[in-house]
Design an enzyme around this catalytic site. Structure first.
Site, short mmCIF file in Angstrom:
data_model
loop_
_atom_site.label_atom_id
_atom_site.label_comp_id
_atom_site.label_asym_id
_atom_site.label_seq_id
_atom_site.Cartn_x
_atom_site.Cartn_y
_atom_site.Cartn_z
N TYR A 220 0.85 -1.19 0.00
CA TYR A 220 0.00 0.00 0.00
C TYR A 220 0.89 1.24 0.00
O TYR A 220 1.94 1.24 -0.61
CB TYR A 220 -1.01 -0.06 1.16
CG TYR A 220 -2.21 0.82 0.87
CD1 TYR A 220 -2.99 0.59 -0.26
CD2 TYR A 220 -2.53 1.90 1.69
CE1 TYR A 220 -4.07 1.40 -0.56
CE2 TYR A 220 -3.62 2.71 1.39
CZ TYR A 220 -4.38 2.46 0.26
OH TYR A 220 -5.44 3.27 -0.05
N ARG B 255 -8.57 10.77 -8.08
CA ARG B 255 -7.73 11.43 -7.07
C ARG B 255 -6.94 10.37 -6.32
O ARG B 255 -7.20 10.08 -5.15
CB ARG B 255 -8.59 12.25 -6.10
CG ARG B 255 -7.80 13.20 -5.24
CD ARG B 255 -8.51 13.55 -3.96
NE ARG B 255 -8.69 12.40 -3.09
CZ ARG B 255 -7.78 11.93 -2.24
NH1 ARG B 255 -6.59 12.50 -2.16
NH2 ARG B 255 -8.04 10.87 -1.48
N LYS C 5 -6.05 -1.86 -0.81
CA LYS C 5 -6.91 -1.63 0.35
C LYS C 5 -7.52 -2.94 0.83
O LYS C 5 -7.57 -3.22 2.03
CB LYS C 5 -8.02 -0.66 -0.04
CG LYS C 5 -8.54 0.19 1.08
CD LYS C 5 -7.65 1.41 1.28
CE LYS C 5 -8.20 2.37 2.27
NZ LYS C 5 -7.46 3.63 2.32
N GLU D 240 -13.43 5.03 -2.64
CA GLU D 240 -12.00 5.27 -2.45
C GLU D 240 -11.43 6.18 -3.54
O GLU D 240 -11.59 5.92 -4.73
CB GLU D 240 -11.24 3.93 -2.46
CG GLU D 240 -9.78 4.04 -2.14
CD GLU D 240 -9.52 4.41 -0.69
OE1 GLU D 240 -8.49 5.05 -0.42
OE2 GLU D 240 -10.35 4.07 0.18
N ASP D 241 -10.78 7.25 -3.11
CA ASP D 241 -10.03 8.15 -4.00
C ASP D 241 -10.88 8.73 -5.14
O ASP D 241 -10.45 8.82 -6.29
CB ASP D 241 -8.79 7.44 -4.57
CG ASP D 241 -7.67 7.38 -3.53
OD1 ASP D 241 -7.84 7.97 -2.45
OD2 ASP D 241 -6.63 6.76 -3.79
N ASP E 160 -11.52 8.07 2.52
CA ASP E 160 -10.76 9.32 2.45
C ASP E 160 -11.35 10.38 3.36
O ASP E 160 -10.63 11.19 3.94
CB ASP E 160 -10.71 9.84 1.01
CG ASP E 160 -10.17 8.81 0.05
OD1 ASP E 160 -9.02 8.38 0.23
OD2 ASP E 160 -10.91 8.40 -0.86
N ASN F 92 0.05 12.16 1.73
CA ASN F 92 0.89 11.10 1.22
C ASN F 92 0.76 11.05 -0.30
O ASN F 92 -0.14 11.66 -0.85
CB ASN F 92 0.55 9.74 1.86
CG ASN F 92 -0.91 9.36 1.75
OD1 ASN F 92 -1.51 9.53 0.69
ND2 ASN F 92 -1.49 8.86 2.82
#
Length: 565
Positions: A104, A157, A175, A246-247, A270, A418
């Site tokens: 990850y 993203r 994940k 996610e993202d 997120d 990050n």
């Protein structure tokens, strides 16, 4: 309530020969027994020796150590995952501290950027907009039938790297690996999904090897209609599934969460997961500093969906500790690229507008009233906590940190962006600028800091402390929704596991080697909260704990019996 996972009961398998060896959930490789080799037509397909999973893991570990670059290690581990999942998780189980940054963050970011270059084998579902009429068929094509956890992204993203198109698939895969490695959720129950809605990244569009739909991203009504088609198809196929967003880009993440959180068991890691682990860290840090969160003043750098999600959870925790809504909001200062969010700023997003500071309260500040910088916020508001979610490196400058340290003997500094290349400040600098006084937690992994003959462990404020426990708690309790109360329960459970808060020394957050026990503790409190809030059937605490323990999958081979199709 989920049934007990019985590792001693044999599995009845219809596959045999090379087909069985190609099935990663069932393949044992050299660990097939002599009896199984005879029963499943494997004679001659494997070397003579029958090995244990420990022997296989030792060989894999030696091979892993031969690779010099992290991306090579990532590709190697993914290859094991795609050929023998039980061995993959046994290897992770023995080397989680070493391998979590490889499977990850931060290495997964590079893997997403080069997804089409390093692609080896299909995993999960790629649901593209041109094929939207066939979504039901695609879900039927999934190699796993009893799916209980889906992680879905549209790739817009990805970490701090922006639009990666279908390269974003690396995030759901990584994940879900952590759902299993940290939260004990069987890999047979997990499914990664990428919604391929095009990409606006010219590097991807111009890459001759790019494997996604070569088209600018669809937007607005067209986009939301496509996502809704996917959600409705998921509800038809797996009505009780846990769906994690996610993202997704900031402009879509909050609207999608608000639209679907009461329609399907879902959450956005997120926004909500990041907030939950941050709150847990802040509660623990406040305890370590001898205060409560209600006593702190908080400055944020970054006012996107993640930052605002954390801010709202801080306000909720402050209220639970006795502050009024107005008092709590007055203690939170949001700074973005245009400066401090105030009620004079135009064009704010809905979730930002709730977090503005009133201009009349800033009248006596010594600052540029048109665009109040982070340094000016630090000088005037005197925050005791500073959180970075900007995605921009180096913005927590020496001047800003030293200014904070002037008025706060034990500053809490959390540069959470990050991957590592995007962090707002490096821990060693923060420790040095505060003469060893700061409590530091980061979003990416960092080595302990040595300063003046002392060693300062750096807590990684990693969502992996939270979402596996939430998932395990949801599955064990049978919860049909994820509520704010369940998320707050997860934060408080994490804080209760803090070595620094409990013992006065050590890291702010538990060591990753303890993360499975942390996940079980979080799962118990999440399950209790689900029952209290009416989204799960009420049982005794003992029954819930047994359900958690029984559902915690372990990477061990089971015996196989031959059956027909």
């Amino acid at each position: 309530m989920e049934l007990e996972y019985e590792s001693k009961r044999p599995l009845y398998i219809p596959y045999a020969g090379p087909i069985l060896l190609e099935f990663p959930l069932l393949n044992k490789g050299s660990a097939f027994t002599e009896e199984e080799r005879a029963d499943f037509n494997l004679a001659g397909l494997l070397p003579e020796a029958v090995e244990t999973i420990e022997e296989q893991a030792e060989r894999a570990w030696r091979q892993y150590q031969e690779f010099k670059h992290d991306i090579e290690k990532h590709v190697y581990l993914r290859n094991i995952q795609d050929t023998n999942e039980t061995l993959f998780y046994r290897l992770l189980d023995g080397h989680l501290n070493e391998m979590m940054p490889i499977i990850y963050t931060p290495t997964v970011g590079e893997a997403c950027e080069h997804f089409s270059d390093i692609y080896r084998r299909a995993r999960g579902l790629f649901i593209s907009y041109p094929n939207r009429a066939n979504i039901d068929d695609m879900l039927q094509n999934a190699t796993k039938q009893n799916v209980k956890v889906i992680v879905v992204t549209d790739g817009e993203r990805i970490l701090g790297l922006g639009d990666q198109g279908i390269g974003g698939m690396g995030i759901p895969i990584g994940k879900l690996a952590l759902y299993t490695a940290c939260g004990g959720i069987s890999p047979a129950y997990t499914l990664p999904v990428v919604l391929d809605v095009g990409t606006n990244n010219p590097q991807r569009l111009n890459d001759p090897l790019y494997m996604g739909w070569r088209h600018p991203r669809i937007t607005d009504d067209e986009y939301y209609a496509f996502v809704d088609e996917f959600i409705q198809a998921v509800k038809r196929r797996w009505p009780n599934v846990l769906l994690q967003f996610e993202d997704f880009a900031q402009k879509n993440a909050t609207p999608l969460l608000n639209r679907y959180r009461d329609e399907i068991c879902s959450f956005n890691d997120d926004i909500q997961g990041t907030a939950a682990v941050a709150i847990g860290s802040l509660i623990a840090a406040s305890r370590a500093a001898g205060t409560q969160l209600r006593d702190q003043t908080v400055a944020f750098l970054g006012a996107g969906s993640a930052g605002c999600g954390i801010a709202e959870q801080i306000i909720a925790q402050m209220k639970s500790e006795g502050l009024s809504e107005e008092e709590a909001r007055a203690r939170v200062f949001m700074v973005d690229r245009f400066g401090l969010l105030t009620d004079k700023l135009p064009n704010l997003l809905d979730f930002q507008s709730k977090l503005v500071q009133k201009s009349e309260l800033l009248a006596d500040w010594d600052c540029n009233s048109d665009a109040i910088s982070l340094l000016e916020v630090v000088r005037n508001a005197k925050p005791t906590i500073m959180i970075g979610v900007s995605g921009q490196p180096g913005l927590f400058t020496e001047e800003i940190i030293r200014e904070m340290y002037k008025h706060c003997a034990r500053p809490i500094v959390m540069p959470l962006s990050n991957p590592t290349s995007r962090v707002e400040a490096r821990p060693e600098d923060i420790i040095r600028w505060t003469e060893g006084s700061a409590l530091v937690a980061t979003g990416s992994p960092f080595s302990p800091v040595h300063y003046q003959d002392k060693v300062f462990p750096i807590a990684q404020c990693n969502n992996s402390y939270i979402f596996p426990g939430i998932g395990l708690g949801v599955l064990a309790s049978g919860a049909n929704r994820i509520t704010d109360g369940m998320l707050m329960a997860a934060s408080r459970a994490l804080a209760d596991c803090s070595p620094l808060a409990n013992n006065g020394e050590g890291a702010l957050l538990p060591d990753l080697s303890d993360i499975q026990q942390v996940s079980k503790r979080i799962a118990l409190d999440v399950g209790k909260a689900a029952q209290l809030q009416g989204v799960a059937v009420v049982t005794s605490a003992d029954a819930l704990q047994k359900a958690i323990d029984h559902n915690f999958w372990q990477p061990q081979y089971r015996s196989y019996k031959r059956t027909s199709f």
